[in-house]
Design a protein around this motif. Structure first.
Motif, PDB file in Angstrom:
ATOM      1  N   LEU A  72       0.701  -1.226  -0.042  1.00 56.58           N
ATOM      2  CA  LEU A  72       0.036  -0.041  -0.026  1.00 56.58           C
ATOM      3  C   LEU A  72       0.919   1.326   0.026  1.00 56.58           C
ATOM      4  CD1 LEU A  72      -2.713   1.036  -0.042  1.00 56.58           C
ATOM      5  CD2 LEU A  72      -2.588   0.851   2.695  1.00 56.58           C
ATOM      6  N   LEU A  73       1.872   1.273   0.865  1.00 58.11           N
ATOM      7  CA  LEU A  73       3.043   2.366   0.952  1.00 58.11           C
ATOM      8  C   LEU A  73       3.594   2.488  -0.600  1.00 58.11           C
ATOM      9  CD1 LEU A  73       4.228   2.051   4.508  1.00 58.11           C
ATOM     10  CD2 LEU A  73       2.468   3.461   3.674  1.00 58.11           C
ATOM     11  N   ALA A 124       0.378   4.865  -7.850  1.00 59.56           N
ATOM     12  CA  ALA A 124      -1.199   4.961  -8.554  1.00 59.56           C
ATOM     13  C   ALA A 124      -1.404   6.451  -8.765  1.00 59.56           C
ATOM     14  CB  ALA A 124      -2.379   4.412  -7.574  1.00 59.56           C
ATOM     15  N   TRP A 125      -1.156   7.567  -7.737  1.00 59.83           N
ATOM     16  CA  TRP A 125      -1.359   8.824  -7.763  1.00 59.83           C
ATOM     17  C   TRP A 125      -0.469   9.529  -8.873  1.00 59.83           C
ATOM     18  CZ3 TRP A 125      -4.634  12.236  -6.115  1.00 59.83           C
ATOM     19  CH2 TRP A 125      -4.222  13.727  -6.057  1.00 59.83           C
ATOM     20  N   PHE A 126       0.761   8.934  -8.831  1.00 56.27           N
ATOM     21  CA  PHE A 126       1.773   9.295  -9.758  1.00 56.27           C
ATOM     22  C   PHE A 126       0.913   9.121 -11.325  1.00 56.27           C
ATOM     23  CE2 PHE A 126       4.831   8.442 -13.145  1.00 56.27           C
ATOM     24  CZ  PHE A 126       5.531  10.047 -13.123  1.00 56.27           C
ATOM     25  N   LEU A 127       0.464   7.836 -11.551  1.00 54.72           N
ATOM     26  CA  LEU A 127       0.180   7.577 -12.831  1.00 54.72           C
ATOM     27  C   LEU A 127      -1.284   8.127 -13.093  1.00 54.72           C
ATOM     28  CD1 LEU A 127       0.583   3.447 -12.628  1.00 54.72           C
ATOM     29  CD2 LEU A 127       1.714   5.217 -14.083  1.00 54.72           C
ATOM     30  N   ALA A 128      -2.103   8.358 -12.107  1.00 56.71           N
ATOM     31  CA  ALA A 128      -3.480   8.962 -12.444  1.00 56.71           C
ATOM     32  C   ALA A 128      -3.409  10.324 -12.573  1.00 56.71           C
ATOM     33  CB  ALA A 128      -4.192   8.697 -11.313  1.00 56.71           C
ATOM     34  N   THR A 148      -1.652  -1.500  -7.113  1.00 59.58           N
ATOM     35  CA  THR A 148      -1.786  -0.268  -7.800  1.00 59.58           C
ATOM     36  C   THR A 148      -2.837  -0.049  -8.541  1.00 59.58           C
ATOM     37  OG1 THR A 148       0.779  -0.558  -7.758  1.00 59.58           O
ATOM     38  CG2 THR A 148      -0.079   1.008  -9.334  1.00 59.58           C
ATOM     39  N   LEU A 149      -3.373  -1.225  -9.182  1.00 53.91           N
ATOM     40  CA  LEU A 149      -4.393  -1.265 -10.074  1.00 53.91           C
ATOM     41  C   LEU A 149      -5.677  -0.781  -9.852  1.00 53.91           C
ATOM     42  CD1 LEU A 149      -4.742  -1.393 -13.260  1.00 53.91           C
ATOM     43  CD2 LEU A 149      -5.374  -3.557 -12.876  1.00 53.91           C
ATOM     44  N   PRO A 166     -12.394   2.410  -1.625  1.00 54.24           N
ATOM     45  CA  PRO A 166     -12.772   1.331  -2.202  1.00 54.24           C
ATOM     46  C   PRO A 166     -11.745   0.778  -2.926  1.00 54.24           C
ATOM     47  CG  PRO A 166     -14.562   2.821  -2.917  1.00 54.24           C
ATOM     48  CD  PRO A 166     -13.466   3.561  -2.100  1.00 54.24           C
ATOM     49  N   GLY A 167     -10.888   1.408  -3.825  1.00 53.93           N
ATOM     50  CA  GLY A 167      -9.801   0.805  -4.400  1.00 53.93           C
ATOM     51  C   GLY A 167      -8.567   0.449  -3.530  1.00 53.93           C
TER      52      GLY A 167
END
Lengths: 361, 293
Positions: free
Chosen positions: B86-87, B93-97, B173-174, B212-213
């Motif tokens: 998670l860490l 994920a934030w970077f990708l999004a 991540t997904l 939820p993710g």
């Protein structure tokens, strides 16, 4: 204008995206307690200007002052403004009460005092019984009210409204216009309202700034904008008008000037500023200021033939061809005697010189 | 209810259309589990495992600290792996999004391409990195930081975490990336407009909306990690062993199917109970319904 009466001062603000100027040398003052509209077609820069006041866009030139203080270096969360977003942007994971109380909570306001103010704000927008609802359980109009309460509860120096009524159907839209106006009067707050709907701007605003292609076209009361458009763009964008290309031929008394239109049409109208006495002008005559009279009437005006009659419910629109071959359009109430005029009929067209505006650009 | 196709006569409720799905579930889902539960009650001896209905294996699990300790250790390792994933994953994920335009596709491919390779191979690559003469030790010695190879990089619990986080992080991540992508950027502006500083916006808007993710990512990684076999086997040495290795050896080397099955059933039971309990607490229903109530 006394400096302390100015809520927002826009000074020579420009915003460039590469070679495109979204805002170009815009300067205007918005007074405290005023309902001020930014009106223009999409892409005219009105939203960019609004977002610059809120802190979501950084102007590349100029300065923005709120209550006399430059705010350009302040992040949105540090500015004394609140925005009602185009699609409202209510928090879907929070209930009505939590949405409204969000701002107070972020600022760490006292819990009991916040709760009171939230209830007050809900009462203000007539949603006192809806605090427990989820936002997805509300109708479009109710969601609007939540967005209003969420912004107003923070008592902003300036409330920014980014076409919030755009998605509503006509009846609800008119209702919300009234509601917004009522709130603004009741609170004496400064509202800056972005819209592309001239009727909406006319009906709600104390003053309007008309924008096009990143530039300010005219700032004035709805009547000034409508009756005395500053240029061709304002004349065409706001309302419907006959536009007659003409040449100035001389000055007349009381700020009027003489001009000659196509096919020898003689026009008298309000002289353009800057004292021009010759050269091309545009004569602007609103449809409803052009009177259409049955043929038998007295010798007032010029002779014409009705080419097309359009039924518009409360009004009638007549497209006429003058004897000299110019086309002029008149709107009249759907009443006698114009009601009986039909296509092909001979009529007389008349107008007052005070209703004709001569423009040099 | 109005008929969708007026004039077409309904022929009764077509239950038979459910047949393929139900058959699939029975054959590949329910039957193996039922078989495993049955085997866990068989009797085992030095001669092998024979069908019966005895509680010998479960009794041993409870009586012998060896098994209980390993179950607790496995749960602890899976939990820590989940936390570490998670860490690692949330910022990723934030970077990708938050990428825009053509670069977004490039970053996405860069993150996802390694996962086209078998996780066994991706676990193996840690051997030449962490090993005695591996990349890290060579670098450390070349830089003069150490004189001799560092021995504790491999074949312990720590190495298992490295492997598990690396192998399973995408499952975290997904879903977080997808949840973040569904957040209307206007909500972040609205939060800032209402006076929320960046971390407040994160705490009060981004985190709850991506919850939820986060939950489905945590469940995925936890389930994968708790049943890990290859990674502890390759990287864990003797101290990094997990329950999966124990279960496998019951079947493969000890020839004690009953014990292997009983350990499996126990693990399934514990994990199922954990999901139920935590589900009440953190709103797990949202994970399986896509955030709609």
């Amino acid at each position: 204008m006394a400096a302390e009466a100015v809520a927002v001062s826009i000074r020579k603000v420009g915003k460039r995206f590469g070679n495109v100027a979204a805002l170009d040398d815009v300067s205007l003052d918005i007074r405290r307690g005023e309902f001020f509209s930014l009106l223009g077609p999409s892409g005219c820069g009105k939203t960019t200007l609004l977002r610059s006041i809120g802190g979501f866009e950084a102007p590349t030139e100029g300065d923005i002052l709120i209550e006399g203080r430059s705010v350009l270096h302040l992040a949105p969360y540090e500015r004394p403004t609140n925005m009602i977003f185009q699609h409202l942007a209510l928090f879907p994971h929070l209930g009505v009460r939590e949405n409204v109380g969000f701002g107070l909570r972020m600022k760490g306001a006292d819990r009991a005092a916040s709760a009171r103010r939230v209830e007050e704000a809900l009462r203000l927008v007539r949603l006192e019984d809806y605090g427990e609802r989820r936002v997805d359980q509300l109708s479009g109009g109710q969601r609007q009210r939540v967005a209003m309460a969420r912004a107003l509860v923070n008592d902003p120096a300036v409330l920014l409204l980014d076409e919030p009524l755009g998605a509503l159907d006509l009846q609800l839209r008119l209702q919300m216009q009234e509601e917004l106006r009522r709130l603004q009067r009741q609170l004496g707050a400064t509202f800056v309202f972005v819209t592309h709907d001239q009727g909406e701007a006319m009906a709600m605003s104390d003053r309007i700034a008309v924008m096009n292609a990143g530039r300010l076209q005219q700032v004035g009361t709805p009547a000034e904008i409508y009756e005395r458009p500053a240029n061709r763009f304002v004349a065409t964008f706001v309302g419907h008008a006959n536009m007659i290309e003409a040449r100035l031929t001389g000055r007349a008394a009381e700020g009027l000037a003489e001009a000659e239109g196509p096919a020898g049409l003689r026009l008298r109208g309000i002289a353009p500023p800057h004292g021009a006495t010759d050269g091309g002008v545009l004569a602007v005559l609103r449809y409803e200021k052009l009177r259409i009279l049955p043929h038998g009437a007295d010798g007032e005006g010029i002779g014409a033939t009705v080419v097309e009659k359009t039924y518009m419910g409360s009004s009638l629109r007549f497209a006429c061809r003058t004897g000299a071959g110019a086309t002029m359009t008149a709107d009249t109430p759907n009443a006698m005697p114009q009601r009986d005029i039909g296509e092909g009929d001979m009529v007389r067209l008349a107008w007052s010189p005070e209703d004709v505006v001569l423009l040099t650009d | 209810m109005p008929r969708p196709f007026p004039g077409v006569r309904p022929i009764g409720k077509p239950f038979w259309l459910m047949l393929p799905g139900v058959a699939w579930l029975l054959v590949f889902g329910l039957a193996p589990v039922a078989f495993m539960v049955a085997v866990s009650f068989w009797r085992s001896s030095i001669f092998g495992t024979t069908p019966d209905f005895v509680f010998d294996s479960y009794a041993r699990i409870i009586e012998e600290p060896l098994y209980l300790d390993l179950i607790v250790k496995t749960l602890r390792m899976a939990a820590l792996t989940t936390l570490l994933s998670l860490l690692v994953s949330y910022p990723l994920a934030w970077f990708l999004a938050t990428r825009r335009g053509a670069w977004k596709a490039v970053w996405l491919v860069a993150v996802f391409v390694p996962f086209w390779i078998s996780y066994v191979v991706r676990t193996f690559v840690w051997l030449p990195i962490l090993g005695r003469n591996g990349l890290i030790n060579q670098s450390l010695m070349a830089l003069g930081i150490t004189d001799a190879p560092v021995e504790w990089l491999l074949y312990n619990e720590g190495a298992v975490y490295v492997g598990l986080v690396y192998v399973y992080t995408l499952f975290m991540t997904l879903p977080i990336y997808l949840a973040l992508g569904r957040i209307d950027p206007k909500l972040l502006e609205a939060a800032a407009d209402l006076g929320a500083r960046p971390w407040q916006t994160f705490r009060h808007v981004v985190l709850p909306l991506s919850w939820p993710g986060v939950l489905s990512g945590c469940i995925m990684v936890f389930l994968l990690a708790v049943s890990a076999y290859v990674t502890p086997r390759l990287l864990g040495g003797t101290s990094g062993i997990m329950l999966g290795n124990m279960i496998a050896s019951q079947f493969l080397s000890n020839n004690n199917w009953a014990m292997g099955a009983a350990l499996s059933v126990t693990l399934v039971g514990i994990v199922g109970a954990l999901l139920l309990v935590t589900g009440r607490w953190i709103g797990i229903a949202e994970v399986f319904t896509g955030g709609k109530k």
